[in-house]
Design an enzyme around this catalytic site. Sequence first.
Site, PDB file in Angstrom:
ATOM      1  N   HIS A 101     -25.916  16.273   5.709  1.00 59.79           N
ATOM      2  CA  HIS A 101     -27.194  15.696   4.872  1.00 59.79           C
ATOM      3  C   HIS A 101     -28.453  16.330   4.483  1.00 59.79           C
ATOM      4  O   HIS A 101     -27.957  17.710   4.282  1.00 59.79           O
ATOM      5  CB  HIS A 101     -28.219  15.261   5.867  1.00 59.79           C
ATOM      6  CG  HIS A 101     -28.492  16.003   7.236  1.00 59.79           C
ATOM      7  ND1 HIS A 101     -29.947  15.742   6.577  1.00 59.79           N
ATOM      8  CD2 HIS A 101     -28.740  16.088   8.351  1.00 59.79           C
ATOM      9  CE1 HIS A 101     -30.547  16.794   7.182  1.00 59.79           C
ATOM     10  NE2 HIS A 101     -29.531  17.082   8.569  1.00 59.79           N
ATOM     11  N   ASP A 103     -31.529  15.967   2.979  1.00 59.96           N
ATOM     12  CA  ASP A 103     -33.139  15.387   3.007  1.00 59.96           C
ATOM     13  C   ASP A 103     -33.364  16.454   4.407  1.00 59.96           C
ATOM     14  O   ASP A 103     -32.331  17.036   4.755  1.00 59.96           O
ATOM     15  CB  ASP A 103     -32.884  13.976   3.639  1.00 59.96           C
ATOM     16  CG  ASP A 103     -32.690  14.053   4.677  1.00 59.96           C
ATOM     17  OD1 ASP A 103     -31.307  13.954   4.803  1.00 59.96           O
ATOM     18  OD2 ASP A 103     -33.325  12.900   5.678  1.00 59.96           O
ATOM     19  N   ASP A 134     -30.813  23.674   7.821  1.00 56.32           N
ATOM     20  CA  ASP A 134     -30.965  22.284   8.709  1.00 56.32           C
ATOM     21  C   ASP A 134     -30.970  21.462   7.099  1.00 56.32           C
ATOM     22  O   ASP A 134     -31.979  20.875   7.359  1.00 56.32           O
ATOM     23  CB  ASP A 134     -31.714  22.234   9.546  1.00 56.32           C
ATOM     24  CG  ASP A 134     -31.835  20.608  10.196  1.00 56.32           C
ATOM     25  OD1 ASP A 134     -30.436  20.082   9.610  1.00 56.32           O
ATOM     26  OD2 ASP A 134     -32.004  20.097  11.305  1.00 56.32           O
ATOM     27  N   GLU A 169     -31.146  11.653   6.866  1.00 55.64           N
ATOM     28  CA  GLU A 169     -30.671  11.449   8.268  1.00 55.64           C
ATOM     29  C   GLU A 169     -31.684  12.084   9.347  1.00 55.64           C
ATOM     30  O   GLU A 169     -32.198  11.797  10.195  1.00 55.64           O
ATOM     31  CB  GLU A 169     -29.871  12.683   9.025  1.00 55.64           C
ATOM     32  CG  GLU A 169     -28.736  13.271   9.808  1.00 55.64           C
ATOM     33  CD  GLU A 169     -29.888  14.217  10.624  1.00 55.64           C
ATOM     34  OE1 GLU A 169     -29.467  13.671  11.969  1.00 55.64           O
ATOM     35  OE2 GLU A 169     -30.583  14.568  10.509  1.00 55.64           O
ATOM     36  N   GLU A 170     -32.864  13.401   8.711  1.00 55.78           N
ATOM     37  CA  GLU A 170     -34.338  13.027   9.222  1.00 55.78           C
ATOM     38  C   GLU A 170     -34.814  11.959   9.977  1.00 55.78           C
ATOM     39  O   GLU A 170     -35.791  11.831  10.070  1.00 55.78           O
ATOM     40  CB  GLU A 170     -35.213  14.827   9.099  1.00 55.78           C
ATOM     41  CG  GLU A 170     -33.295  15.979   8.404  1.00 55.78           C
ATOM     42  CD  GLU A 170     -33.376  16.684   9.143  1.00 55.78           C
ATOM     43  OE1 GLU A 170     -33.549  16.283  10.740  1.00 55.78           O
ATOM     44  OE2 GLU A 170     -33.103  17.649   9.628  1.00 55.78           O
ATOM     45  N   HIS A 434     -36.722  22.164  11.722  1.00 53.48           N
ATOM     46  CA  HIS A 434     -37.801  21.228  12.455  1.00 53.48           C
ATOM     47  C   HIS A 434     -38.930  22.579  12.300  1.00 53.48           C
ATOM     48  O   HIS A 434     -39.865  21.516  12.597  1.00 53.48           O
ATOM     49  CB  HIS A 434     -37.669  20.077  13.423  1.00 53.48           C
ATOM     50  CG  HIS A 434     -36.754  19.476  12.957  1.00 53.48           C
ATOM     51  ND1 HIS A 434     -36.211  18.264  13.754  1.00 53.48           N
ATOM     52  CD2 HIS A 434     -34.826  19.167  12.641  1.00 53.48           C
ATOM     53  CE1 HIS A 434     -35.090  17.293  13.753  1.00 53.48           C
ATOM     54  NE2 HIS A 434     -34.735  18.559  12.541  1.00 53.48           N
TER      55      HIS A 434
END
Length: 466
Positions: A101, A103, A134, A169-170, A434
């Site tokens: 992903h 995003d 990520d 996704e996030e 994150h």
Amino acid sequence: MNTDLTRQDAVRDAAASGIPAALADLGTLVRIPSVAFPGFDAKEVQRSAEAVKALVDDLGLFDSVEIRRAGIPGTDEIGHPAVLATRAARNGRPTILLYAHHDVQPVGDEALWESSPFEPTVRDGRLYGRGAADDKAGVMAHVAALRALKEALGADFDLGVALFIEGEEEAGSRSFAQFLSENADALRADVIVVADSGNWDARTPALTVSLRGNTRFTLRVRTLEHASHSGMFGGAVPDAMMATVTLLATLWDEDGAVAVEGLTERDAETPAYDEATLRDEAGLPSGVSPIGRGSILSRIWNKPSITVTGIDAPSVANASNTLSPEVSVVISARVAPGQPAREAYAAIEAHLRARAPFGAELAFSDQDYGDAFLVDTSGAAVAQALEAMHEAYGVEPVEVGVGGSIPFIADLVREFPAAQILVTGVEDPHARAHSPNESLHLETFRNAVLAEALLLAKLDAESAGA
């Protein structure tokens, strides 16, 4: 001449020579603040999708490369842009679907970053920046592996490839299931690689074989019709903050383990993992004790957890001598493999309703669900992936569980039940996905690219008996 060794050496050389370009392209992607959450600039997500599409177009490998969107079920909204590329298999070869992903998570408190979150910065063998690990590194692992395969074998290899780079996704993959349904024929594959997980450590690769599920919701606690003076009524009238704190405390027992009846645990052995490692990888100070019971990894992989991830209440700066009439919190729960996410949510809601203090009024909204995932490790692709990891890293790979969740994998299983799903990744335990100062371990990235390129070569040779 051994054909297998010749192919492997060619792939190895091509993967190594392509790393500088891959890291430069990764830096370009990191500079795009592609946060898909509500309230952020959706044009940046579009710009990110266009940048990914340009990289995929430049490969010159696909029959079709498009930016597509799907509707969000139950709403009039359209999901964020994804990149979908397809290449048909030939001569009886399998098809592999590569997922990542583009995003990223919001930055959070930028003051906690040691360098600008959207300016890729290399320090001590790591590339820092939001999305550097990520999951824009996952995007570039796919692109770099395909570049290596093309350089080593030529553009006319027979392996079928579908590439799906998601854009939300996030933010919960809200249009994912609809996207799968609308594009099922283009995405159908024999093997699916989800490059959105991590490794055992910076030197040891891992194949993720279990993921906890998750459920997330907003809880509003209301005790008053309006705010009141805390001096005049405090001590006789329950304020919403008091009720919220009292209620939330019932979710855990004295050891910090989840205390909600109806949440289940999975009984499975876990590798050795000591408290010192936990402290190092999680940033747990020496004066703070771990929570829960049982082996540390069983708490992370096989048991439920509940976290309060957000709260709407008067801020410290705006604090006044006032009894708050209502407070809202976001609760995120991880669900043990084997329990449906909706069942877990129902147990948590029932627990909270039964324990609402002082007759507080509770309201539940914005529920999200993602089911857990357990890999069938008997498939040939699992063995090939583990072999490729060993060849790339020079270390025996580990099969791991993960405490986090990738909810859309349940959608993949439902839509493509015959596919072998491999959950891999480029992160190590210090990636801080994150969190502030997210980073990518550069050597892990190099090895991950090589491992995927070797897997692609193995699958391309599969039906030819090479």
